[in-house]
Design a protein around this motif. Structure first.
Motif, PDB file in Angstrom:
ATOM      1  N   GLY A 391       0.807  -1.205   0.000  1.00  0.00           N
ATOM      2  CA  GLY A 391       0.000   0.000   0.000  1.00  0.00           C
ATOM      3  C   GLY A 391       0.842   1.256   0.000  1.00  0.00           C
ATOM      4  O   GLY A 391       0.558   2.222  -0.721  1.00  0.00           O
ATOM      5  N   ILE A 392       1.904   1.248   0.812  1.00  0.00           N
ATOM      6  CA  ILE A 392       2.800   2.408   0.885  1.00  0.00           C
ATOM      7  C   ILE A 392       3.501   2.621  -0.452  1.00  0.00           C
ATOM      8  O   ILE A 392       3.651   3.750  -0.931  1.00  0.00           O
ATOM      9  CB  ILE A 392       3.821   2.220   2.022  1.00  0.00           C
ATOM     10  N   ILE A 393       3.964   1.500  -1.065  1.00  0.00           N
ATOM     11  CA  ILE A 393       4.656   1.606  -2.358  1.00  0.00           C
ATOM     12  C   ILE A 393       3.728   2.175  -3.431  1.00  0.00           C
ATOM     13  O   ILE A 393       4.111   3.050  -4.219  1.00  0.00           O
ATOM     14  CB  ILE A 393       5.196   0.224  -2.788  1.00  0.00           C
ATOM     15  N   CYS A 395       1.084   4.117  -3.041  1.00  0.00           N
ATOM     16  CA  CYS A 395       0.858   5.536  -2.767  1.00  0.00           C
ATOM     17  C   CYS A 395       2.069   6.372  -3.158  1.00  0.00           C
ATOM     18  O   CYS A 395       1.940   7.473  -3.712  1.00  0.00           O
ATOM     19  CB  CYS A 395       0.543   5.727  -1.283  1.00  0.00           C
ATOM     20  N   PHE A 396       3.237   5.868  -2.870  1.00  0.00           N
ATOM     21  CA  PHE A 396       4.477   6.584  -3.204  1.00  0.00           C
ATOM     22  C   PHE A 396       4.600   6.771  -4.715  1.00  0.00           C
ATOM     23  O   PHE A 396       4.930   7.857  -5.211  1.00  0.00           O
ATOM     24  CB  PHE A 396       5.672   5.796  -2.647  1.00  0.00           C
ATOM     25  N   LEU A 397       4.319   5.690  -5.461  1.00  0.00           N
ATOM     26  CA  LEU A 397       4.402   5.770  -6.911  1.00  0.00           C
ATOM     27  C   LEU A 397       3.345   6.706  -7.479  1.00  0.00           C
ATOM     28  O   LEU A 397       3.581   7.423  -8.451  1.00  0.00           O
ATOM     29  CB  LEU A 397       4.243   4.370  -7.523  1.00  0.00           C
ATOM     30  N   GLN A 398       2.155   6.722  -6.873  1.00  0.00           N
ATOM     31  CA  GLN A 398       1.104   7.622  -7.327  1.00  0.00           C
ATOM     32  C   GLN A 398       1.550   9.067  -7.263  1.00  0.00           C
ATOM     33  O   GLN A 398       1.351   9.843  -8.186  1.00  0.00           O
ATOM     34  CB  GLN A 398      -0.154   7.450  -6.464  1.00  0.00           C
ATOM     35  N   ARG A 399       2.159   9.420  -6.163  1.00  0.00           N
ATOM     36  CA  ARG A 399       2.593  10.808  -5.974  1.00  0.00           C
ATOM     37  C   ARG A 399       3.667  11.205  -6.975  1.00  0.00           C
ATOM     38  O   ARG A 399       3.666  12.302  -7.518  1.00  0.00           O
ATOM     39  CB  ARG A 399       3.115  10.985  -4.553  1.00  0.00           C
ATOM     40  N   ILE A 400       4.616  10.293  -7.200  1.00  0.00           N
ATOM     41  CA  ILE A 400       5.724  10.608  -8.106  1.00  0.00           C
ATOM     42  C   ILE A 400       5.253  10.653  -9.556  1.00  0.00           C
ATOM     43  O   ILE A 400       5.567  11.570 -10.321  1.00  0.00           O
ATOM     44  CB  ILE A 400       6.861   9.573  -7.954  1.00  0.00           C
ATOM     45  N   VAL A 401       4.453   9.656  -9.955  1.00  0.00           N
ATOM     46  CA  VAL A 401       4.098   9.487 -11.362  1.00  0.00           C
ATOM     47  C   VAL A 401       3.066  10.501 -11.831  1.00  0.00           C
ATOM     48  O   VAL A 401       3.168  11.068 -12.910  1.00  0.00           O
ATOM     49  CB  VAL A 401       3.592   8.042 -11.597  1.00  0.00           C
ATOM     50  N   PHE A 402       2.033  10.774 -11.012  1.00  0.00           N
ATOM     51  CA  PHE A 402       0.926  11.590 -11.469  1.00  0.00           C
ATOM     52  C   PHE A 402       0.980  13.032 -11.000  1.00  0.00           C
ATOM     53  O   PHE A 402       0.155  13.839 -11.386  1.00  0.00           O
ATOM     54  CB  PHE A 402      -0.403  10.966 -11.010  1.00  0.00           C
TER      55      PHE A 402
END
Length: 473
Positions: A391-393, A395-402
């Motif tokens: 879940g943390i990973i 969320c982290f990718l969501q913030r960076i990518v989008f």
């Protein structure tokens, strides 16, 4: 559900599981293997043990260094690597004989500072050389022949040197263990308990050999767990250790894989305490569990051993021969006793006496019974942790990518197509809520699709400007 909500949900999901998870106490499953053993090192089932002791190194009577007979040196050198092939996590310990055969040498050593220094230094060097994770001092009995004050000094100096060696070498600190005699409330001389509790990682209690056919002219349960207070037994001995203020979680219960055979004076008087003339057919009367089982098969004439619940020991009588020993039931009962008393574990002496690992497996069964509930906690905890991390990973990718349209071009196009398709599907699903117009109405509204009303070209064809206000109901 946004990223913060997902993370909070996963954290709350894991909380009830984590609250049940407490750090498991250390538990010793130890065993001794002697140099004179008929059991090859490669055949030791090390998967059944956590700690294995290699016995015995001795003390040089001149230099007071640790000495290994050249006949057995190779087996000392190969011991650790051999047993770790089956169980890489097993901890091996070098056992040093300090009493009985070496009692005079040992007493001389502890009485002189320089001798103690030589002994301590060589014990650490030999342990490191052969891959052992610490020394075990075995066979020292409390008595007038050994200065108990100097024994305490030895442990203080030994621990200091072990700590210093680890700090200077950068290696993990060695263990310091002792195999001790049982305690009786009638004994006037005792071990230096304060020093032992302060310096030793744990103590193996010799909870056997209470009665011997070479010494006692009556039959005795040599490893009785219980019995009358007037008789030596394990429960009384452990109680005495605890009464003298020793910590239970530094005591490891000794389990014998051997018994003794007495020669009865009168075959009809065959209970515990019956008159006996000495050992049976063996020199000192001792017999390994494997030999006892074979003896019962060969000479029992169909008779079976009797399990004495009061003493927790097996008794077998055949003619004038009277044998007592621990069976599977006795071993299991003693392991359970160690757990109930809060002891640190058990150690067996010795491995070669077992019969197809019957006793060792029985002892381990008690561990498995206790570990099953622990596994039921460990597995959910692991799953919850994995879910939380995923879940943390995400969320982290969501913030960076989008955050700033950070997707590569090809990926952006794929996402755009996905969004269009999703929008189309949503329109289809919600079509019942849309206003529907006839073709004739559209034709009139666009002035028969006049060029003046054309706005441009779209993905589905020309796009026209219309005025539908007067057509809406």
């Amino acid at each position: 559900m946004d990223c913060k909500t997902i993370t909070l949900f996963l954290l709350l999901l894991s909380l009830p599981v984590n609250l049940q998870c407490t750090e498991s106490p250390k538990w010793i499953r130890g065993g001794y293997w002697d140099s004179v053993s008929e059991l090859p090192i490669s055949e030791i089932n090390s998967a059944l043990f956590i700690h294995l002791m290699r016995a015995f190194a001795t003390i040089n009577s001149t230099t007071f260094n640790i000495f290994i007979n050249s006949t057995y040196e190779q087996s000392f050198s190969n011991f650790t690597s051999t047993v770790k092939r089956k169980n890489p996590s097993v901890v091996t310990i070098l056992s040093i004989r300090g009493g009985k055969q070496n009692s005079e040498t040992f007493s001389s050593m502890i009485n002189q500072s320089a001798y103690r220094k030589s002994f301590i230094k060589s014990s650490i060097e030999i342990a490191r050389l052969h891959g052992f994770q610490g020394p075990d001092l075995s066979g020292v009995l409390p008595g007038q022949s050994t200065n108990m004050t100097n024994l305490g000094t030895l442990f203080d100096e030994w621990r200091n040197e072990i700590t210093s060696e680890a700090r200077n070498s950068g290696m993990s600190q060695l263990l310091l263990v002792m195999t001790s005699h049982h305690l009786s409330e009638l004994e006037s001389v005792s071990y230096p308990l304060d020093s032992m509790q302060r310096n030793l990682d744990w103590i193996h209690i010799l909870a056997y050999d209470y009665y011997l056919p070479t010494r006692d002219k009556f039959t005795g349960a040599h490893a009785a767990l219980y019995g009358p207070s007037t008789r030596l037994n394990t429960n009384n001995s452990i109680t005495e250790w605890l009464n003298r203020g020793f910590q239970a979680n530094k005591l490891v219960l000794g389990l014998p894989y051997h018994g003794y055979e007495w020669k009865l004076v009168n075959p009809n008087a065959n209970g515990i305490g019956a008159p006996a003339s000495g050992p049976g057919i063996h020199l000192d009367g001792s017999m390994g569990y494997k030999s006892i089982k074979a003896h019962i098969r060969d000479y029992g004439f169909g008779a079976a051993s009797v399990y004495n619940d009061t003493y927790v020991v097996n008794l077998f009588t055949s003619g004038n021969n009277w044998i007592n020993f621990d069976s599977v039931d006795a071993i299991r009962t003693k392991v359970l006793f160690a757990k109930q008393k809060g002891l640190l574990g058990y150690k067996v002496f010795q491995l070669a006496n077992d019969d197809k690992w019957e006793l060792s497996s029985a002892a381990g069964d008690e561990d498995l019974k206790e570990n099953k509930p622990r596994l039921l906690v460990i597995i959910p905890v692991t799953l919850a942790t994995v879910i939380l991390l995923l879940g943390i990973i995400v969320c982290f990718l969501q913030r960076i990518v989008f955050k700033k349209g950070g997707l590569p071009g090809a990926a952006r196009k794929s996402v755009s197509k996905l969004r269009k398709r999703t929008a189309t599907e949503n329109i289809d699903r919600n079509a019942k809520n849309l206003q529907v117009f006839r073709f004739t109405t559209i034709k009139v509204a666009t002035n028969d699709f006049s060029i003046e009303n054309k706005l441009g070209e779209g993905g589905y064809g020309p796009v026209y400007k219309v005025l539908l206000t007067r057509f809406l109901v």
